[in-house]
Enzyme design. Structure first.
Site, PDB file in Angstrom:
ATOM      1  N   SER A 146       0.829  -1.203   0.000  1.00 30.31           N
ATOM      2  CA  SER A 146       0.000   0.000   0.000  1.00 30.31           C
ATOM      3  C   SER A 146       0.863   1.253   0.000  1.00 30.31           C
ATOM      4  O   SER A 146       1.657   1.465  -0.908  1.00 30.31           O
ATOM      5  CB  SER A 146      -0.965  -0.037   1.181  1.00 30.31           C
ATOM      6  OG  SER A 146      -1.916   1.004   1.089  1.00 30.31           O
ATOM      7  N   ASP A 305      -3.006   6.337  -3.863  1.00 33.53           N
ATOM      8  CA  ASP A 305      -1.799   5.708  -3.320  1.00 33.53           C
ATOM      9  C   ASP A 305      -1.311   4.629  -4.286  1.00 33.53           C
ATOM     10  O   ASP A 305      -1.967   4.338  -5.295  1.00 33.53           O
ATOM     11  CB  ASP A 305      -2.063   5.179  -1.907  1.00 33.53           C
ATOM     12  CG  ASP A 305      -2.936   3.937  -1.867  1.00 33.53           C
ATOM     13  OD1 ASP A 305      -3.661   3.684  -2.852  1.00 33.53           O
ATOM     14  OD2 ASP A 305      -2.922   3.230  -0.852  1.00 33.53           O
ATOM     15  N   ASP A 307      -1.179   1.349  -4.648  1.00 32.57           N
ATOM     16  CA  ASP A 307      -2.010   0.239  -5.106  1.00 32.57           C
ATOM     17  C   ASP A 307      -3.450   0.670  -5.383  1.00 32.57           C
ATOM     18  O   ASP A 307      -4.316  -0.159  -5.626  1.00 32.57           O
ATOM     19  CB  ASP A 307      -1.968  -0.931  -4.133  1.00 32.57           C
ATOM     20  CG  ASP A 307      -2.661  -0.645  -2.812  1.00 32.57           C
ATOM     21  OD1 ASP A 307      -2.554   0.499  -2.324  1.00 32.57           O
ATOM     22  OD2 ASP A 307      -3.298  -1.557  -2.262  1.00 32.57           O
ATOM     23  N   ASP A 309      -6.002   1.923  -3.714  1.00 33.50           N
ATOM     24  CA  ASP A 309      -7.196   1.668  -2.902  1.00 33.50           C
ATOM     25  C   ASP A 309      -7.534   2.861  -2.005  1.00 33.50           C
ATOM     26  O   ASP A 309      -8.590   2.876  -1.373  1.00 33.50           O
ATOM     27  CB  ASP A 309      -7.072   0.370  -2.087  1.00 33.50           C
ATOM     28  CG  ASP A 309      -5.944   0.394  -1.063  1.00 33.50           C
ATOM     29  OD1 ASP A 309      -5.169   1.365  -1.032  1.00 33.50           O
ATOM     30  OD2 ASP A 309      -5.837  -0.580  -0.299  1.00 33.50           O
TER      31      ASP A 309
END
Length: 575
Positions: A146, A305, A307, A309
């Site tokens: 993340s 961000d 990734d 999400d």
């Protein structure tokens, strides 16, 4: 593991240790660093595992990944049907070793005869969630850390519903992982054999096209509006991650064509070299976007961000300066926009889901539209689990969010989705611009209607073995010596989610059971609509303290929030 030296010696003397890991291990000279790398196995929690890259059982590397996959497969064989035929979807982000770990996942799956559907390019986490559902796969694996620093990576597991694994599933998978004693000798199949036996399928554009079709359908614009060019200036930064293609295509199919991208942050970069942290929660991550916004006169700045999400948004305030909205503020705006554009028949059975540390403004907004609010523990896995339950209860999911910049507009994905949120936030900004208002002005209207709800969070980082012990000591003391007053506000209720008990204070103290899963969290509910919550992070070596207040004015709320923070900082410092 008590004797870290035993694990270290096993790695040091292993003849077939991967060469780069062998060199890294040889380069570690101090015992403290060696102990931290080997004193325990990398924790597999409710979302999977996340840790520093490097050699050791407490690090992310090909061996800890193989062991995790081995345990996952043994869990799937017992608990799911048609595992081999359905296969597992695997995706990855822009971090160091992400694609390599994705391929290692496929290699271990292949040794069990299980097909791996692997994305042929890096992709957002929510698209992995969508792909599990679209392909009818038995599970999904996302290689990501993340918004953690560059030296981290992670292994995130999704169940057959496309949601993050639940605590119960994680516990069973962890038990299956631990049955394999030696991570260095986990069987795997070479890539050439995977291809020969058709156990490796590379995912192309089909999933993206299906996802984009679902994305377009959740728009609140009518058909004519969708086909018109939108007078909205957007600046977008994917912060060196995975969101560029799908966010741009999602905006373009609704004819948001005035989009400028922060070019220096558009390319994937495992070093995240233009930011201190690739986290849209951190305002410095928007520095380049703000400069570009000033040049173009942008109405809204959006940042995802790595990734994809989590979404951050910045808009102009009354002084004309860009202000980064908090996760609670953006969530409240999105919720109000969605509910105000929904049919009343849908709302009658509608459910909004938020976490216990998310703003109570969301509950007020949902109440205003006649929608019931459901609280969950922190983590979108619990929101995804609730949505899955709605399939049986007949309740209707209308929106889910958490304070840490995670939002889900439609349940075709079952995890927080920054692509959905980016497109919908832009649409919302366009709606308010047509009314002659900024999102900042729309937020002020919500405060005027429902009260000045403000929230904050402070965190302390404690790394390594000693850090874990400090965090445990803080939580132990808070439970042993519970507070009865914080910053002059009386404690009315103490919710201990570890014991599952809510203690109601007063002349006659009483105890109620909390109908939520067990978790190491303590929440104090105070007078005057205020609250404080202490929670160790599940993904980072931090302990977090959350605050929420509601006053009759911004000034009153600001003062109360500052007082709570000061008091709790003193409490934690004393411990």
């Amino acid at each position: 593991m008590d004797n870290w030296k035993t694990a270290y010696e096993k790695w040091r003397t292993f003849q077939h240790l991967e060469p780069s890991l062998k060199k890294e291990l040889e380069d570690i000279k101090d015992n403290k660093s060696l102990e931290d790398a080997f004193y325990k196995e990398l924790t597999f929690g409710t979302g999977g595992m996340r840790g520093l890259l490097g050699p050791g059982i407490n690090r992310m590397n090909i061996y800890t990944v193989r062991k995790a996959v081995n345990g996952l497969v043994n869990y799937l064989k017992v608990n799911c049907v048609n595992v081999r035929d359905r296969g597992v979807v695997v995706s990855y982000d822009s971090r160091y070793m992400s694609k390599e770990f994705a391929l290692e996942t496929a290699k271990v799956l292949g040794d069990f005869g299980i097909k791996a559907h692997v994305f042929n390019t890096l992709h957002p986490t929510p698209v992995l969630s969508f792909a599990v559902r679209y392909l009818g796969a038995v599970a999904g694996v996302m290689i990501t850390a993340s918004h953690n620093p560059p030296e981290y990576n992670g292994f995130k597991v999704y169940n057959e519903d496309g949601g993050q694994i639940t605590p119960e599933e994680a516990s069973d998978i962890t038990a299956a992982i631990q049955k394999a004693d030696d991570e260095l000798t986990i069987p795997y199949m070479e890539e050439s054999e995977l291809k020969e036996r058709e156990l490796l399928s590379w995912i192309g554009s089909e999933i993206d096209n299906a996802y984009l079709e679902c994305l377009e359908q959740i728009s609140n614009l009518n058909a004519d509006e969708r086909n018109q060019d939108k007078e909205l200036q957007i600046v977008f930064t994917p912060l060196h991650g995975t969101a560029y293609d799908l966010v741009m295509k999602g905006l373009q199919q609704l004819n948001f064509n005035q989009v400028e991208v922060v070019k220096a942050q558009a390319e994937p970069d495992p070093e995240f070299s233009t930011v201190e942290s690739p986290n849209p929660e951190e305002h410095q991550a928007f520095s380049m976007a703000i400069e570009l916004g000033k040049q173009s006169g942008a109405d809204i700045l959006i940042g995802t961000d790595p990734d994809a999400d989590r979404l951050g948004v910045a808009v102009r305030n009354d002084a004309g300066e860009y202000n980064v909205l908090t996760g609670n503020q953006l969530g409240s705006l999105l919720l109000d926009y969605i509910l105000s554009h929904s049919e009343q028949a849908l709302l009658a059975n509608g459910r909004m889901i938020k976490t216990i540390v998310t703003s109570e403004l969301g509950r007020k907004i949902a109440d205003y539209y006649g929608v019931k609010t459901i609280d969950t523990l922190t983590g979108f896995k619990f929101i995804g689990e609730k949505i899955r339950q709605f399939d049986a209860t007949g309740e209707t999911f209308v929106f889910g969010y958490e304070e840490s910049y995670g939002y889900l507009i439609s349940s075709f994905a079952r995890d927080k989705d920054a692509v959905q949120a980016a497109v919908h936030a832009s649409e919302m900004a366009y709606f308010w611009k047509k009314q002659g208002k900024t999102l900042h002005a729309a937020l002020d209207e919500l405060y005027e209607r429902h009260g000045y709800y403000l929230e904050g969070m402070s965190s302390l980082t404690f790394k390594g073995k000693e850090g874990s012990e400090k965090i445990a000591a803080i939580m132990k003391t808070i439970r042993k010596e519970p507070l009865t007053e914080i910053a002059g506000l009386q404690v009315q209720q103490i919710e201990d989610y570890d014991s599952g008990e809510r203690t109601i204070l007063g002349s006659e103290q009483s105890i109620e059971q909390i109908d939520l899963p067990q978790e190491n969290v303590v929440k104090y509910k105070l007078e005057k609509d205020s609250w404080v919550c202490l929670r160790p992070s599940g993904t980072e070596p931090k302990i977090k303290c959350y605050f929420g207040v509601c006053g009759s004015s911004k000034q009153e709320s600001d003062g109360r929030l500052a007082a709570l923070k000061t008091h709790m900082d003193e409490v934690i410092d004393q411990i």
